[in-house]
Design an enzyme around this catalytic site. Sequence first.
Site, short mmCIF file in Angstrom:
data_model
loop_
_atom_site.label_atom_id
_atom_site.label_comp_id
_atom_site.label_asym_id
_atom_site.label_seq_id
_atom_site.Cartn_x
_atom_site.Cartn_y
_atom_site.Cartn_z
N LYS A 111 0.85 -1.19 0.00
CA LYS A 111 0.00 0.00 0.00
C LYS A 111 0.89 1.24 0.00
O LYS A 111 1.56 1.54 0.98
CB LYS A 111 -0.92 0.07 1.23
CG LYS A 111 -1.99 1.18 1.06
CD LYS A 111 -2.62 1.62 2.37
CE LYS A 111 -1.81 2.73 3.02
NZ LYS A 111 -1.83 4.01 2.24
N GLU A 145 -1.49 7.48 -0.18
CA GLU A 145 -2.54 7.98 -1.07
C GLU A 145 -2.13 9.26 -1.78
O GLU A 145 -2.75 9.65 -2.79
CB GLU A 145 -3.83 8.21 -0.28
CG GLU A 145 -3.78 9.33 0.74
CD GLU A 145 -3.15 8.91 2.08
OE1 GLU A 145 -3.11 9.76 2.99
OE2 GLU A 145 -2.71 7.74 2.19
N GLY A 164 7.35 5.44 7.91
CA GLY A 164 6.49 6.59 8.12
C GLY A 164 6.74 7.20 9.47
O GLY A 164 7.86 7.12 10.01
N GLY A 194 3.90 4.19 13.52
CA GLY A 194 4.66 2.99 13.79
C GLY A 194 4.30 2.34 15.11
O GLY A 194 4.20 1.11 15.23
N GLU A 196 10.75 1.68 9.92
CA GLU A 196 11.73 2.75 9.66
C GLU A 196 10.96 4.05 9.85
O GLU A 196 10.10 4.40 9.05
CB GLU A 196 12.30 2.61 8.25
CG GLU A 196 13.60 3.37 8.04
CD GLU A 196 13.38 4.84 7.76
OE1 GLU A 196 13.59 5.65 8.69
OE2 GLU A 196 13.00 5.17 6.64
N CYS A 242 13.62 11.43 6.21
CA CYS A 242 13.90 10.92 7.55
C CYS A 242 15.37 11.06 7.90
O CYS A 242 15.73 11.13 9.08
CB CYS A 242 13.47 9.46 7.66
SG CYS A 242 14.29 8.36 6.50
N GLU A 277 10.75 16.07 14.89
CA GLU A 277 11.00 16.02 13.45
C GLU A 277 10.13 17.05 12.73
O GLU A 277 8.92 16.88 12.61
CB GLU A 277 10.72 14.62 12.93
CG GLU A 277 11.17 14.41 11.50
CD GLU A 277 11.00 12.96 11.05
OE1 GLU A 277 11.90 12.46 10.36
OE2 GLU A 277 9.96 12.36 11.39
#
Length: 508
Positions: A192, A195, A245, A250, A267, A301, A401
Amino acid sequence: MNQMNIISDQTVALPNKAYQARHFINGVSQDSFDGQKSNRISPSHGVVVSQAALGTAVEAEVAIAAARTAFDDGRWSRMSGKERATILNKVADLIEANVEQMALIETLESGKPIAQARGECGGAADLWRYAASLARTSHGDSHNTLGADILAVILKEPIGVVSIITPWNFPFWILSQKLPFALAAGCTCVVKPSEMTPSTTAMLAGFLVEAGLPAGVCNIVLGFGDPVGSLMTTHADVDMVTFTGSTAVGKMITKSAGDTLKKVALELGGKNPQVIFPNCDLEGAADAVTFGIYFNVGQCCNSSSRIIVHEDIADAFVARVVELSRQVAFGNPLNPETQVGAIVTPEHAEKINTYVQAAAEAGAEICLGGASLMVPGLGDQFYQPTVMRDVTPDMAIAREEVFGPVLAVLTFRTLDEAIALTNDATYGLSAGIWCDDVHTCLDFSRRVQAGTVWTNTWMDGFPEVAFGGVKQSGQGREIGSYGFDEFLEVKSLVMRVGRTRAPWVKTA
């Protein structure tokens, strides 16, 4: 603003119509059963660039069932490594033959510069080829010292059905860090993509068919995390989930996957520092810092979103980074000279700005940028290159982040202080050090908590070298032989030679 290098013209034409992205289930490209679609509006050009089939739990169920059947009947899992490698290498050839089409749609969906999209899509072919080499060279172990009548063999077998969930910032590269390695191991997959950037993943379906991948081995379901992704992480017929993501998502996946004790590889985020010592190539370091924060619009990331600079050189070094930042080419992603493009969504641009303004209110100095950037003819879904100094470790901009072109500058005096600042984060994805003293580099590299440490460079990566983080940057590894091993289970086979086993039951 007037001192920044803004590019507004473009050399690559927009496509005539929106790309139609479809599901790929059991070897067939198809629309959703209910006919629903979602539109992706380009963050740089404001036009609908793709229409994607909008999946539901129905499509996810069918795809998982197809992957389960394909794994269990052995059409792929029991195929020879040579045969699997041949198909993966054909996919790599097809990727390279279609780079321009892939790069154009990825640029328009994500906002990244087309030169970087070309590098991402074309470079991904190398990941497929390296994975193909692992399919042929994978092996277990044996123990021939357990006695004259015992031989033990350690087998490595594919883990089973793997759910692969990928993000929007490097949609094809991150897919290629996962999928070919899972396929090389003999797994079957359900994928997946985000989107927001579904199209290059959907394009891959055609390459898989042309390369000869058996039906059901790789299935692609487009749609939102809920319901598609959530079912992919909880379904009893899925043996493993690999996700790239946000750390928040996560954690949710880890919890939901725990109900069926499926393996999870993650990750996640990073707050990656580069530590700058006075005795280094300061010009090279300044260029690497500039690259590290603005590459992929800082939506990376591995972005070096904080630097820790020795106090003796802080003023001069920050001034040089600001000077270089003014020369970075910001603007139209469809110009190959552009180095920094658009922010993925207006909401994300606002989130970036919120971090910057909060830091300024807390006492940090905005040396450059700090607001949206207007590109003539394209609007303001761009963010200025931003450098902030006088940042303290307690500020959110130093700890969280931001995922944008915003650099936070901290300072240090001793190696111990630099290491403490590096490790003072919930993340541990990557870190870097610039210093001409190899002893300092080695000491730093061994003591910092990070999955990757670069010395006198930044973001050099190779298919052979494992990638992943510690702490809240994730678990497990991708690429390299270690990333390949994530998709394998170890089985011990113990064999007795001859009828030498003494009876346990003593008979009369």
